[in-house]
Structure formats: C-alpha cells, structure tokens
Scaffold this motif. Structure first.
Motif, PDB file in Angstrom:
ATOM      1  N   MET A   1      31.296  19.543  44.579  1.00  0.00           N
ATOM      2  CA  MET A   1      30.728  20.386  45.608  1.00  0.00           C
ATOM      3  C   MET A   1      31.821  21.281  46.179  1.00  0.00           C
ATOM      4  SD  MET A   1      28.039  17.893  47.474  1.00  0.00           S
ATOM      5  CE  MET A   1      26.344  18.099  46.980  1.00  0.00           C
ATOM      6  N   SER A   2      32.313  22.161  45.318  1.00  0.00           N
ATOM      7  CA  SER A   2      33.330  23.124  45.726  1.00  0.00           C
ATOM      8  C   SER A   2      33.359  24.236  44.700  1.00  0.00           C
ATOM      9  CB  SER A   2      34.702  22.451  45.822  1.00  0.00           C
ATOM     10  OG  SER A   2      35.109  22.013  44.539  1.00  0.00           O
TER      11      SER A   2
ATOM     12  N   ARG B   1      27.213  26.534  51.526  1.00  0.00           N
ATOM     13  CA  ARG B   1      27.010  25.443  52.493  1.00  0.00           C
ATOM     14  C   ARG B   1      26.554  24.235  51.683  1.00  0.00           C
ATOM     15  NH1 ARG B   1      23.983  29.432  54.445  1.00  0.00           N
ATOM     16  NH2 ARG B   1      22.104  28.171  54.349  1.00  0.00           N
ATOM     17  N   TRP B   2      27.495  23.354  51.369  1.00  0.00           N
ATOM     18  CA  TRP B   2      27.215  22.184  50.551  1.00  0.00           C
ATOM     19  C   TRP B   2      26.478  21.146  51.392  1.00  0.00           C
ATOM     20  CZ3 TRP B   2      27.909  22.911  45.564  1.00  0.00           C
ATOM     21  CH2 TRP B   2      28.773  23.932  45.169  1.00  0.00           C
ATOM     22  N   GLN B   3      25.477  20.529  50.812  1.00  0.00           N
ATOM     23  CA  GLN B   3      24.703  19.499  51.507  1.00  0.00           C
ATOM     24  C   GLN B   3      25.559  18.242  51.647  1.00  0.00           C
ATOM     25  OE1 GLN B   3      22.542  21.815  52.294  1.00  0.00           O
ATOM     26  NE2 GLN B   3      20.765  20.596  51.914  1.00  0.00           N
ATOM     27  N   ASP B   4      25.428  17.560  52.774  1.00  0.00           N
ATOM     28  CA  ASP B   4      26.119  16.277  52.888  1.00  0.00           C
ATOM     29  C   ASP B   4      25.168  15.172  52.420  1.00  0.00           C
ATOM     30  OD1 ASP B   4      24.433  15.655  55.068  1.00  0.00           O
ATOM     31  OD2 ASP B   4      25.906  16.379  56.514  1.00  0.00           O
ATOM     32  N   ASP B   5      25.668  13.960  52.343  1.00  0.00           N
ATOM     33  CA  ASP B   5      24.888  12.849  51.780  1.00  0.00           C
ATOM     34  C   ASP B   5      23.545  12.666  52.485  1.00  0.00           C
ATOM     35  OD1 ASP B   5      26.909  12.411  49.988  1.00  0.00           O
ATOM     36  OD2 ASP B   5      27.650  10.587  50.949  1.00  0.00           O
ATOM     37  N   GLU B   6      23.505  12.880  53.800  1.00  0.00           N
ATOM     38  CA  GLU B   6      22.264  12.671  54.552  1.00  0.00           C
ATOM     39  C   GLU B   6      21.223  13.743  54.258  1.00  0.00           C
ATOM     40  OE1 GLU B   6      25.381  12.638  56.255  1.00  0.00           O
ATOM     41  OE2 GLU B   6      25.405  10.478  55.898  1.00  0.00           O
ATOM     42  N   GLN B   7      21.645  14.863  53.686  1.00  0.00           N
ATOM     43  CA  GLN B   7      20.720  15.948  53.385  1.00  0.00           C
ATOM     44  C   GLN B   7      20.184  15.890  51.953  1.00  0.00           C
ATOM     45  OE1 GLN B   7      23.637  18.941  54.515  1.00  0.00           O
ATOM     46  NE2 GLN B   7      22.221  19.689  56.080  1.00  0.00           N
TER      47      GLN B   7
ATOM     48  N   ALA C   1      23.585  22.976  47.341  1.00  0.00           N
ATOM     49  CA  ALA C   1      24.211  23.963  48.225  1.00  0.00           C
ATOM     50  C   ALA C   1      23.249  25.103  48.487  1.00  0.00           C
ATOM     51  CB  ALA C   1      25.486  24.514  47.594  1.00  0.00           C
TER      52      ALA C   1
ATOM     53  N   ASP D   1      24.041  23.483  61.738  1.00  0.00           N
ATOM     54  CA  ASP D   1      24.748  22.877  60.606  1.00  0.00           C
ATOM     55  C   ASP D   1      23.829  22.593  59.432  1.00  0.00           C
ATOM     56  OD1 ASP D   1      27.168  22.899  61.988  1.00  0.00           O
ATOM     57  OD2 ASP D   1      26.754  20.950  62.919  1.00  0.00           O
TER      58      ASP D   1
ATOM     59  N   THR E   1      18.412  18.521  59.288  1.00  0.00           N
ATOM     60  CA  THR E   1      18.526  17.072  59.384  1.00  0.00           C
ATOM     61  C   THR E   1      17.151  16.511  59.070  1.00  0.00           C
ATOM     62  OG1 THR E   1      18.060  17.091  61.756  1.00  0.00           O
ATOM     63  CG2 THR E   1      20.369  17.096  61.106  1.00  0.00           C
TER      64      THR E   1
END
Length: 168
Positions: A1-2, A8-14, A104, A146, A149
């Motif tokens: 994820m780069s 805007r990369w998704q985090d684990d919760e997304q 992303a 951000d 959610t």
C-alpha cells in the motif's frame, strides 16, 4: 500500500468485501431490510484475493482494488442481497457486480497515472491464501475527513454447506 503519490490507502478497519451498497434509508426501511437480510441462506464460500484492478471515472483512476474470487459464487450472494433490497422497496443495483476489496482512493487531481500503471503491473499477481468468511454483515458507514468508518449493525452466520446430519 504505497507507491502512488496522493493515494488514500485504506486501513485495516476500512477493508471489506461489499455485496451491495445500500445508501441512506429511513429507519422503517432499515428495519425491514434487516428482516429481509436475515432470511438469506448462503453457504460460506472459500475465497481468495486474485489480482488487482482500478475503477475509473472520466478516464482517470478513482480507486485501486484487489479482486476476490470466485466471482460467480459472490455474484450469487450479491443477487440474493439485491433481491432482499428490492423486496423492501429499494431500487435494484444498476451496476455490474465486481467482487473486490478497495485498497486506495485517489484524488480527482494530483496523482500520476504512470504511477498507477506501474503499481498495477507490480501487483498484478497479488494473491492470498484461501479464507472463509463466517458472516454476512450489514454495516453503516460514516464519512469523515479521514475517510469512511464502518459500524456493524447486524450480522448473520453463513451456512457450512452441511445438513444437520453432517452430510453435504
């Protein structure tokens, strides 16, 4: 994820696999929908990540995703969820279903399509070990600065594919 400026990369919760986007509904429709979804029976499929892709709007990349396979198994589940939505008065899904996990989101301007192309080539063979989802989950999403959610509203277990006597 780069590797892509401005992504805007998704985090684990997304991270999630969407069967059907529902959108904003009244409390009454939400109640009816939870009942309709509770009546769906589906066997928990064996899934895996199988490659990457992009969604485009007006010739520019809007989002990057990881494909989830097998597509037809998930498409059958999508059709069941879509029928439940229609049964409570929502419009049928108008877009073709493509099982994916969004990785992303890209800005409308300010990202380099050459970086996107290079990222797609570099990660074309992305794959995962098989995994089995255990539940169908209805989420409520809230957009913030951000990103989104997701809060689980209801969850229903997926079947094992076995009958009560253990046969398939």
């Amino acid at each position: 994820m780069s590797g892509i400026d401005g992504a805007r990369w998704q985090d684990d919760e997304q991270l999630h696999l969407t069967l059907r986007f529902i959108g904003e509904v009244t409390a009454t429709v939400a109640d009816d929908l939870t009942i309709a979804l509770s009546r769906i029976f589906a066997v928990a499929p064996v899934l895996s990540i199988a490659g990457v892709g992009r969604f485009e709007k007006r010739g520019r990349t809007d989002a990057l995703w990881a494909a989830v396979a097998p597509a037809e198994t998930l498409a059958a589940m999508h059709r069941k969820v879509d029928r439940a939505c229609v049964a409570v008065g929502l419009s049928p899904e108008g877009r073709a279903y493509r099982p994916h996990v969004t990785l992303a989101r890209l800005p409308r301007a300010g990202h380099d399509e050459a970086q996107v192309g290079a990222w797609l080539v570099r990660h074309a063979a992305l794959s995962s070990a098989p995994f089995v989802p255990s539940h169908l989950i209805l989420y409520e999403s809230r957009l913030g600065r951000d990103g989104a959610t997701y809060e689980p509203v209801m969850r229903w277990p997926l079947g094992t594919g076995e009958t009560p006597d253990g046969s398939q």
